[in-house]
Design a protein around this motif. Structure first.
Motif, PDB file in Angstrom:
ATOM      1  N   ARG A   1       2.002   8.291   4.709  1.00 29.42           N
ATOM      2  CA  ARG A   1       3.048   7.432   4.155  1.00 29.42           C
ATOM      3  C   ARG A   1       2.545   5.994   4.021  1.00 29.42           C
ATOM      4  NH1 ARG A   1       7.406   4.110   6.022  1.00 29.42           N
ATOM      5  NH2 ARG A   1       9.273   4.357   4.694  1.00 29.42           N
ATOM      6  N   ALA A   2       1.701   5.541   4.944  1.00 28.52           N
ATOM      7  CA  ALA A   2       1.126   4.205   4.845  1.00 28.52           C
ATOM      8  C   ALA A   2       0.227   4.082   3.620  1.00 28.52           C
ATOM      9  CB  ALA A   2       0.346   3.868   6.113  1.00 28.52           C
ATOM     10  N   VAL A   3      -0.537   5.152   3.323  1.00 21.49           N
ATOM     11  CA  VAL A   3      -1.357   5.155   2.100  1.00 21.49           C
ATOM     12  C   VAL A   3      -0.464   5.054   0.869  1.00 21.49           C
ATOM     13  CG1 VAL A   3      -2.975   6.507   0.717  1.00 21.49           C
ATOM     14  CG2 VAL A   3      -3.213   6.452   3.197  1.00 21.49           C
ATOM     15  N   ALA A   4       0.631   5.811   0.875  1.00 19.58           N
ATOM     16  CA  ALA A   4       1.554   5.767  -0.256  1.00 19.58           C
ATOM     17  C   ALA A   4       2.228   4.400  -0.386  1.00 19.58           C
ATOM     18  CB  ALA A   4       2.610   6.860  -0.103  1.00 19.58           C
ATOM     19  N   THR A   5       2.505   3.749   0.739  1.00 15.33           N
ATOM     20  CA  THR A   5       3.137   2.429   0.698  1.00 15.33           C
ATOM     21  C   THR A   5       2.204   1.394   0.095  1.00 15.33           C
ATOM     22  OG1 THR A   5       4.448   2.983   2.661  1.00 15.33           O
ATOM     23  CG2 THR A   5       4.247   0.661   2.089  1.00 15.33           C
ATOM     24  N   ILE A   6       0.935   1.390   0.523  1.00 18.06           N
ATOM     25  CA  ILE A   6      -0.030   0.441  -0.041  1.00 18.06           C
ATOM     26  C   ILE A   6      -0.277   0.759  -1.514  1.00 18.06           C
ATOM     27  CG2 ILE A   6      -2.384  -0.439   0.153  1.00 18.06           C
ATOM     28  CD1 ILE A   6      -2.292   0.202   3.114  1.00 18.06           C
ATOM     29  N   HIS A   7      -0.311   2.039  -1.852  1.00 18.01           N
ATOM     30  CA  HIS A   7      -0.472   2.442  -3.247  1.00 18.01           C
ATOM     31  C   HIS A   7       0.678   1.910  -4.101  1.00 18.01           C
ATOM     32  CE1 HIS A   7      -0.370   5.054  -6.795  1.00 18.01           C
ATOM     33  NE2 HIS A   7      -1.644   5.340  -6.561  1.00 18.01           N
ATOM     34  N   GLU A   8       1.898   2.038  -3.593  1.00 16.32           N
ATOM     35  CA  GLU A   8       3.062   1.553  -4.337  1.00 16.32           C
ATOM     36  C   GLU A   8       3.084   0.036  -4.413  1.00 16.32           C
ATOM     37  OE1 GLU A   8       6.740   2.078  -6.441  1.00 16.32           O
ATOM     38  OE2 GLU A   8       4.945   3.277  -6.047  1.00 16.32           O
ATOM     39  N   LEU A   9       2.666  -0.623  -3.331  1.00 19.10           N
ATOM     40  CA  LEU A   9       2.605  -2.083  -3.329  1.00 19.10           C
ATOM     41  C   LEU A   9       1.620  -2.588  -4.380  1.00 19.10           C
ATOM     42  CD1 LEU A   9       3.361  -4.811  -2.096  1.00 19.10           C
ATOM     43  CD2 LEU A   9       1.624  -4.431  -0.341  1.00 19.10           C
ATOM     44  N   LEU A  10       0.451  -1.955  -4.495  1.00 22.49           N
ATOM     45  CA  LEU A  10      -0.519  -2.337  -5.508  1.00 22.49           C
ATOM     46  C   LEU A  10      -0.005  -2.025  -6.914  1.00 22.49           C
ATOM     47  CD1 LEU A  10      -3.814  -1.130  -3.811  1.00 22.49           C
ATOM     48  CD2 LEU A  10      -3.153  -3.493  -4.248  1.00 22.49           C
ATOM     49  N   SER A  11       0.754  -0.939  -7.047  1.00 23.54           N
ATOM     50  CA  SER A  11       1.300  -0.586  -8.353  1.00 23.54           C
ATOM     51  C   SER A  11       2.338  -1.597  -8.822  1.00 23.54           C
ATOM     52  CB  SER A  11       1.931   0.810  -8.302  1.00 23.54           C
ATOM     53  OG  SER A  11       0.974   1.790  -7.940  1.00 23.54           O
ATOM     54  N   LEU A  12       2.985  -2.290  -7.901  1.00 25.11           N
ATOM     55  CA  LEU A  12       3.991  -3.281  -8.258  1.00 25.11           C
ATOM     56  C   LEU A  12       3.384  -4.619  -8.654  1.00 25.11           C
ATOM     57  CD1 LEU A  12       6.727  -2.630  -5.534  1.00 25.11           C
ATOM     58  CD2 LEU A  12       6.746  -1.922  -7.929  1.00 25.11           C
ATOM     59  N   THR A  13       2.109  -4.836  -8.381  1.00 25.21           N
ATOM     60  CA  THR A  13       1.472  -6.096  -8.738  1.00 25.21           C
ATOM     61  C   THR A  13       1.131  -6.121 -10.220  1.00 25.21           C
ATOM     62  OG1 THR A  13      -0.714  -5.231  -8.151  1.00 25.21           O
ATOM     63  CG2 THR A  13       0.528  -6.368  -6.420  1.00 25.21           C
ATOM     64  N   VAL A  14       0.906  -7.321 -10.731  1.00 20.71           N
ATOM     65  CA  VAL A  14       0.622  -7.490 -12.159  1.00 20.71           C
ATOM     66  C   VAL A  14      -0.748  -6.938 -12.512  1.00 20.71           C
ATOM     67  CG1 VAL A  14       0.311  -9.190 -13.990  1.00 20.71           C
ATOM     68  CG2 VAL A  14       2.133  -9.493 -12.319  1.00 20.71           C
ATOM     69  N   GLU A  15      -1.751  -7.237 -11.685  1.00 17.09           N
ATOM     70  CA  GLU A  15      -3.124  -6.840 -11.973  1.00 17.09           C
ATOM     71  C   GLU A  15      -3.579  -5.664 -11.131  1.00 17.09           C
ATOM     72  OE1 GLU A  15      -5.818 -10.249 -12.431  1.00 17.09           O
ATOM     73  OE2 GLU A  15      -4.091 -11.526 -12.030  1.00 17.09           O
ATOM     74  N   LYS A  16      -2.649  -4.990 -10.468  1.00 17.63           N
ATOM     75  CA  LYS A  16      -2.956  -3.824  -9.631  1.00 17.63           C
ATOM     76  C   LYS A  16      -4.012  -4.164  -8.578  1.00 17.63           C
ATOM     77  CE  LYS A  16      -0.096  -1.453 -12.083  1.00 17.63           C
ATOM     78  NZ  LYS A  16       0.444  -2.586 -12.845  1.00 17.63           N
ATOM     79  N   LYS A  17      -3.917  -5.368  -8.038  1.00 20.00           N
ATOM     80  CA  LYS A  17      -4.787  -5.809  -6.952  1.00 20.00           C
ATOM     81  C   LYS A  17      -4.062  -6.896  -6.183  1.00 20.00           C
ATOM     82  CE  LYS A  17      -7.348  -9.405  -9.460  1.00 20.00           C
ATOM     83  NZ  LYS A  17      -6.907 -10.529  -8.611  1.00 20.00           N
ATOM     84  N   ILE A  18      -4.426  -7.014  -4.903  1.00 23.12           N
ATOM     85  CA  ILE A  18      -3.858  -8.042  -4.041  1.00 23.12           C
ATOM     86  C   ILE A  18      -4.793  -8.204  -2.858  1.00 23.12           C
ATOM     87  CG2 ILE A  18      -2.454  -6.467  -2.663  1.00 23.12           C
ATOM     88  CD1 ILE A  18      -0.240  -8.561  -2.633  1.00 23.12           C
TER      89      ILE A  18
END
Length: 432
Positions: free
Chosen positions: A259-276
């Motif tokens: 679930r932590a992997v999925a959370t970070i994946h979703e967090l990156l997907s919400l960014t403009v450049e898919k990076k943070i």
């Protein structure tokens, strides 16, 4: 959080030069943005070179380093002599001003998307609230405007509310109502797309992630079997509240790790450049149930994420979502991403081309002055002939035709300069 998982803990970080080269350009762009903010903070969007060298101490540059730095990017910074004070000034070029305007318009057009991103971020948190300062720090990556506290949070009271925590004296953004329609992860859409395109077994891709290992990553037989097992492990959605589950069993801990992997994946997907940056993710660690050792945790999943250490002398870690990039570019670019890439293009553009552009502009201006001089002399001679009372009716018509044709050619050659003056004046008004 327990580290029990079928994937080996110790993983060597394999470099991917495509992402590292991306960050090398990003490192220069961040420094350019600091100088841009100094110049735009001045009343006339221009600053004397001595004052610029003095203010450069605030952003970590010495006097000589600041002058040498702005000379490296002639497509962004323009040095000119003030007509009255007779000292050197620095201002932004026309291309740089147009890029700022393009980014501003893109940010305004994506305001509705920014509201959705912030709502989904709050839905992933445990208490449906996030600290205001943490969101403020991550606002460039999330595509939020600088005044998001007023333009988004306070503007949409049906979605957000600001609260003051008495125990910590911090401001928090709280979600008013949970929307089940938004509780869909980006990886779920990707699974459905893969299932429709490839027709894989539904059981194999039900809980799987898109894997793309970096070049040179050695996959042993044991690792391949462990990855296959891990892909089939079920997990709870990042938008699901897990406070009511018993998390003491090994099976529950495995689900929480995935679930932590999925959370970070979703967090990156919400960014403009898919990076943070990794440091920004760490701000949301407690609110989203992420593990303490984030870097080691992400290195176990190098097929999903990539950590680049380029920038800030290796002290900055940038996390990329691998499936979102192909050959150093976003697979699905947006307007805000394209506007920011325009600045990167100006940064890496050759200084030699800037010299050629200046020579062409100077040549066109000198040619324009010569043509206008010829038109003026012809007009004066014709007027003098009319004054003498000669046969000037037909001569005056010819002169008028010549004058109109010459002015027409001058306007064609001077359109670029006129557009430049208009765009600069409009930009200055918008920036003010």
């Amino acid at each position: 959080m327990s580290q029990s998982t079928s994937i080996p803990k110790k993983q060597l970080r394999i470099r991917d030069h495509g992402y590292d080269n991306y960050m090398e350009i990003e490192k220069k762009t961040r420094k350019v943005l600091k100088f841009q903010s100094l110049i735009l903070s001045q009343p006339n969007q221009s600053i004397p070179i001595p004052r610029l060298e003095t203010l450069a101490f605030r952003i970590g540059f010495t006097r000589h380093e600041s002058s040498a730095f702005i000379l490296k990017f002639p497509h962004v910074f323009e040095i000119f002599e003030h007509p009255v004070q007779r000292i050197l000034f620095c201002r932004l070029t026309r291309k740089a001003i147009l890029q700022i305007e393009q980014e501003r318009l893109a940010l305004a057009d994506q305001l509705s998307h920014a509201v959705t991103r912030l709502r989904k971020m709050l839905m992933m948190s445990n208490d449906r609230r996030l600290r205001l300062e943490h969101v403020r720090i991550a606002r460039p990556a999330l595509g939020l405007p600088d005044d998001f506290e007023y333009s988004i949070v306070l503007r949409y009271p049906e979605f957000f509310r600001l609260i003051d925590a008495k125990e910590t004296r911090n401001k928090y953004i709280e979600l008013v109502e949970f929307d089940p329609k938004l509780a869909t992860c980006a990886i779920e859409d990707a699974r459905e797309r893969v299932y429709r395109e490839r027709g894989s077994e539904a059981e194999d891709i039900r809980f799987s992630f898109l894997i793309d290992f970096p070049p040179g990553f050695k996959i042993s037989k044991y690792f391949r079997v462990a990855m296959w097992k891990w892909q089939r492990v079920p997990y709870w959605s990042p938008y699901e509240n897990v406070s009511g589950y018993d998390l003491r069993s090994i099976e529950a801990q495995k689900r929480m790790e995935k679930r932590a992997v999925a959370t970070i994946h979703e967090l990156l997907s919400l960014t403009v450049e898919k990076k943070i940056t990794l440091e920004r993710i760490a701000h949301f660690r407690m609110a989203m149930n992420l593990p303490k050792k984030l870097k080691e945790f992400l290195l176990q999943h190098q097929g999903i994420f990539y950590i680049s250490t380029r920038g800030n002398n290796g002290k900055l870690h940038t996390v990329f979502l691998r499936e979102a990039y192909r050959k150093g570019e976003l697979v699905e670019p947006n307007d805000l991403y394209l506007a920011r890439r325009k600045l990167a293009e100006l940064v890496i553009l050759s200084p030699r081309k800037a010299t050629v552009d200046r020579e062409l502009i100077g040549h066109s201006r000198s040619k324009l002055d010569d043509e206008m001089g010829q038109v003026t002399r012809a007009y004066v001679e014709d007027s003098y002939g009319d004054f003498k009372g000669g046969d000037g009716v037909g001569q005056g018509e010819d002169a008028e035709d010549d004058l109109s044709s010459d002015i027409g050619s001058d306007v064609d050659s001077g359109d670029e300069d006129d557009d430049f003056d208009d765009s600069v004046s409009m930009r200055n008004k918008s920036l003010e």
